[in-house]
Design an enzyme around this catalytic site. Structure first.
Site, short mmCIF file in Angstrom:
data_model
loop_
_atom_site.label_atom_id
_atom_site.label_comp_id
_atom_site.label_asym_id
_atom_site.label_seq_id
_atom_site.Cartn_x
_atom_site.Cartn_y
_atom_site.Cartn_z
N GLN A 70 1.55 -6.50 -3.58
CA GLN A 70 2.90 -6.66 -2.01
C GLN A 70 3.96 -5.58 -1.79
OE1 GLN A 70 1.34 -9.85 -3.72
NE2 GLN A 70 -0.54 -9.04 -2.68
N LYS A 115 2.03 1.68 -5.03
CA LYS A 115 2.52 1.00 -6.72
C LYS A 115 1.29 1.54 -7.55
CE LYS A 115 2.47 -2.16 -4.18
NZ LYS A 115 2.34 -2.28 -3.12
N ASP A 137 1.55 -1.12 -0.19
CA ASP A 137 0.19 -0.15 -0.33
C ASP A 137 0.91 1.27 -0.30
OD1 ASP A 137 -2.33 -1.70 0.12
OD2 ASP A 137 -2.22 -1.81 2.17
N GLY A 149 -4.30 -4.74 -3.52
CA GLY A 149 -5.31 -3.34 -3.72
C GLY A 149 -4.77 -2.53 -3.88
N HIS A 150 -5.36 -1.97 -5.36
CA HIS A 150 -4.36 -0.35 -5.75
C HIS A 150 -5.35 0.50 -5.58
CE1 HIS A 150 -1.37 -3.10 -6.12
NE2 HIS A 150 -1.64 -4.42 -6.68
P1 GDP Z 1 -0.69 -0.12 -3.42
O1 GDP Z 1 -1.34 -1.52 -3.22
O2 GDP Z 1 0.97 0.14 -2.97
O3 GDP Z 1 -1.08 0.42 -5.08
O4 GDP Z 1 -1.49 1.14 -2.92
P2 GDP Z 1 -2.90 1.38 -2.33
O5 GDP Z 1 -3.76 2.04 -3.38
O6 GDP Z 1 -3.44 0.64 -1.39
O7 GDP Z 1 -2.80 3.14 -1.43
C1 GDP Z 1 -2.16 4.10 -1.42
C2 GDP Z 1 -3.58 5.13 -1.51
O8 GDP Z 1 -2.35 6.96 -1.40
C3 GDP Z 1 -4.58 5.21 -2.73
O9 GDP Z 1 -5.56 5.12 -2.03
C4 GDP Z 1 -3.77 6.28 -3.36
O10 GDP Z 1 -4.90 6.43 -4.08
C5 GDP Z 1 -2.96 6.92 -2.21
N1 GDP Z 1 -2.28 8.01 -3.05
C6 GDP Z 1 -0.83 7.38 -3.57
N2 GDP Z 1 -0.23 8.14 -4.32
C7 GDP Z 1 -0.06 9.75 -2.98
C8 GDP Z 1 0.58 10.74 -2.57
O11 GDP Z 1 1.81 10.91 -3.07
N3 GDP Z 1 -0.97 11.22 -1.81
C9 GDP Z 1 -1.63 10.82 -1.07
N4 GDP Z 1 -2.73 11.68 -0.33
N5 GDP Z 1 -1.88 9.65 -1.47
C10 GDP Z 1 -1.95 9.31 -2.71
P1 IMO Z 2 -0.98 -4.37 -2.25
O1 IMO Z 2 -0.82 -4.67 -3.72
C1 IMO Z 2 -0.67 -5.01 2.78
C2 IMO Z 2 -0.89 -9.10 4.11
C3 IMO Z 2 -2.02 -9.56 4.64
C4 IMO Z 2 -1.81 -10.42 5.88
C5 IMO Z 2 -0.57 -10.98 4.40
C6 IMO Z 2 -0.63 -12.15 3.93
O2 IMO Z 2 -2.28 -3.86 -2.50
O3 IMO Z 2 0.22 -3.50 -1.39
P2 IMO Z 2 -2.51 -12.62 2.34
O4 IMO Z 2 -3.96 -13.05 2.01
O5 IMO Z 2 -1.69 -12.56 1.38
O6 IMO Z 2 -1.96 -14.67 2.34
O7 IMO Z 2 -2.28 -12.57 3.59
O8 IMO Z 2 -0.32 -10.25 3.62
N1 IMO Z 2 -1.16 -8.57 2.56
C7 IMO Z 2 -1.18 -7.77 2.25
N2 IMO Z 2 -0.55 -6.40 3.16
N3 IMO Z 2 -1.20 -4.99 0.61
C8 IMO Z 2 -1.34 -5.19 0.08
O9 IMO Z 2 -0.93 -5.58 -1.26
C9 IMO Z 2 -1.63 -7.54 0.88
N4 IMO Z 2 -1.41 -8.90 0.36
C10 IMO Z 2 -1.19 -9.21 1.52
O10 IMO Z 2 -2.16 -8.27 5.40
O11 IMO Z 2 -1.66 -9.61 6.66
MG MG Z 3 -2.68 -1.63 -2.05
#
Ligand code: GDP
Ligand code: IMO
Ligand code: MG
Length: 429
Positions: A223, A16, A13, A40-41
């Site tokens: 991840q 990416k 998170d 989850g992106h």
């Molecule tokens: P990922 O799993 O690495 O793709 O990240 P997630 O999407 O799960 O979580 C990142 C969150 O931060 C998302 O809600 C994005 O919209 C938000 N985000 C990404 N870059 C920035 C930033 O530079 N500033 C802020 N405020 N939010 C950001």
């Molecule tokens: P993105 O791509 C954050 C965590 C789960 C748990 C562990 C194992 O959005 O960064 P699993 O279901 O994969 O066997 O769970 O990994 N986990 C993540 N945490 N971002 C993710 O993906 C994750 N994918 C799995 O919360 O701790």
């Molecule tokens: Mg994510």
């Protein structure tokens, strides 16, 4: 022409999805090479917000060919749901390619993931419950089901029967759940088989040919480094290789072809699920980061655990992934703090560790050693060049760069596609 790997440097998170989307306009292919719908992106494009789980974030960029590599585990129902939802919003998904060697998540593995967690109680991992762990375990145990098996029904039936011989014993005798019927599993797996058939191909060949033809390929990790099954905080990890090496095994593209590795580093730390987290905050500062950064899971909605930036983790991620560039995300979230702490080392029972201790018990006892940098109050979300940032924000970025030892090539100042400062070219220019 470059092959670029993009990885998470922390516990996921980091942003990416946004970074992939940002690069989308400059690349020809975006490949998901590990994980499944545990990811989850969130990608924000103008007034539209997209939440992607199984599909590579590059699917949102017209002209990009999205690829699901052999290292991914595919929940077919989720795949179809995601495709339909995007099509309904006007996104063209027709170019998607799926590896014939990717494994599918059968329904019994979703059940097993959830019941195992319940059974573990206090010792649970906090998985996403999507069947990821059991499906990778089946792959390694050589009882997995691959996408190509969907097109040979007698093989598929045999494989399901063989798998259920063991799985049903476990479900019945250990977990006291009902046994699963072969036909039930067959029906679920075959439901969408014909629809995806035109997308199923030898993606390794296709990607190598693309690179031969001078195309640009971006490998997008799900991840992150500390969730990697080999290099993460085992056993509190996911079951795939989320580090840059996984891009090769998970796609069929050799290490000699990779040109750059971009690490996505959030300006603070978060973690979902259980496991160690040295800089975790249990006070108002943690709540500030969670609220300001909207740190709630895209996949499960769980509040993310929050803490300060940990550059021991950052240096470790640089080493394991061979980072050439860092994208520092969510710098805007730190606006308003009096001082901004950065963890520069760990104190483990009186010994200072600047590198990640190899013994996990040491990490459990690690007390972060912080350096406090002066904060800034100005809204930075409209800044589009490094020079426009307040002096203290610039100093913070430069100090992080020094501590990680890798150039910070882009800086996120908001969730939107354009809310980014580009310092250096991420594609090696
Ligand atoms: P990922 O799993 O690495 O793709 O990240 P997630 O999407 O799960 O979580 C990142 C969150 O931060 C998302 O809600 C994005 O919209 C938000 N985000 C990404 N870059 C920035 C930033 O530079 N500033 C802020 N405020 N939010 C950001
Ligand atoms: P993105 O791509 C954050 C965590 C789960 C748990 C562990 C194992 O959005 O960064 P699993 O279901 O994969 O066997 O769970 O990994 N986990 C993540 N945490 N971002 C993710 O993906 C994750 N994918 C799995 O919360 O701790
Ligand atoms: Mg994510």
């Amino acid at each position: 022409m470059p092959a670029i790997v993009l990885v998470g440097t922390q516990w996921g998170d980091e942003g990416k999805g946004k970074a992939t989307d940002l690069l989308g306009g400059s690349v020809d292919y975006v490949v998901k090479f590990n994980g499944g719908n545990n990811a989850g992106h969130t990608v924000v494009i103008e007034d539209q917000t997209y939440a992607l789980h199984l599909l590579p974030s590059g699917i949102l960029t017209p002209g990009v060919i999205p690829v699901i590599g052999n290292g991914v585990v595919v929940d077919l129902g989720v795949l179809i749901e995601e495709l339909d939802a995007l099509e309904a919003r006007g996104v063209d998904t027709s170019h998607l390619r799926i590896s014939a060697n990717a494994h599918v998540i059968p329904p019994y593995n979703r059940v097993l993931d959830k019941v195992t967690e319940r059974f573990l109680g206090q010792r649970r991992l906090g998985t996403t419950g999507r069947g990821i762990g059991p499906t990778y375990a089946d792959k390694m145990s050589r009882v997995g089901i691959r996408v190509q098996d969907l097109y040979d029904q007698s093989i598929l039936r045999q494989k399901i029967e063989a798998s259920l011989q063991v799985k049903n014993q476990v479900l019945l005798k250990i977990y006291n759940r009902r046994a699963v019927e072969v036909d039930e599993v067959l029906a679920e797996l075959l439901l969408h088989a014909e629809r995806i058939r035109p997308m199923v191909t030898d993606t390794g060949l296709c990607l190598n040919q693309a690179l031969d033809a001078g195309k640009t390929v971006l490998f997008e990790a799900g991840q992150a480094t500390l969730l990697d099954v080999d290099h993460g905080t085992y056993p509190f990890v996911t079951s795939s290789n989320a580090t840059s090496g996984g891009a090769c095994t998970g796609s069929g593209v050799a290490p000699t072809r990779i040109d750059r590795v971009i690490g996505i580093l959030k300006a603070y730390s978060t973690r979902v699920g259980e496991g160690l987290f040295p800089t975790e905050l249990h006070d108002d500062s943690g709540e500030f980061l969670r609220k300001t950064g909207a740190e709630y899971g895209t996949t499960t909605g769980r509040p993310r655990r929050c803490g300060w930036l940990d550059t021991v983790v950052g240096r470790y991620a640089r080493r394991v992934n061979g980072l050439t560039d860092v994208v520092l995300t969510k710098l805007d979230v730190l606006t308003g703090l009096e001082t901004v702490p950065i963890c520069v080392a760990y104190d483990v029972q009186g010994t200072k560790h600047e590198e990640m201790p190899v013994n996990q018990s040491d990490v459990h006892h690690a007390k972060p050693i912080y350096e406090e940098l002066p904060g800034w109050r100005e809204d930075i979300s409209a800044c589009r060049s490094f020079e426009e940032l307040p002096a203290n924000a610039q100093a913070y970025v430069l100090r992080v760069e020094e501590l990680i030892g890798t150039r910070i090539s882009a800086i996120g100042v908001g969730p939107g596609r354009t809310e980014t400062i580009q310092r250096f070219g991420l594609l090696g220019d």
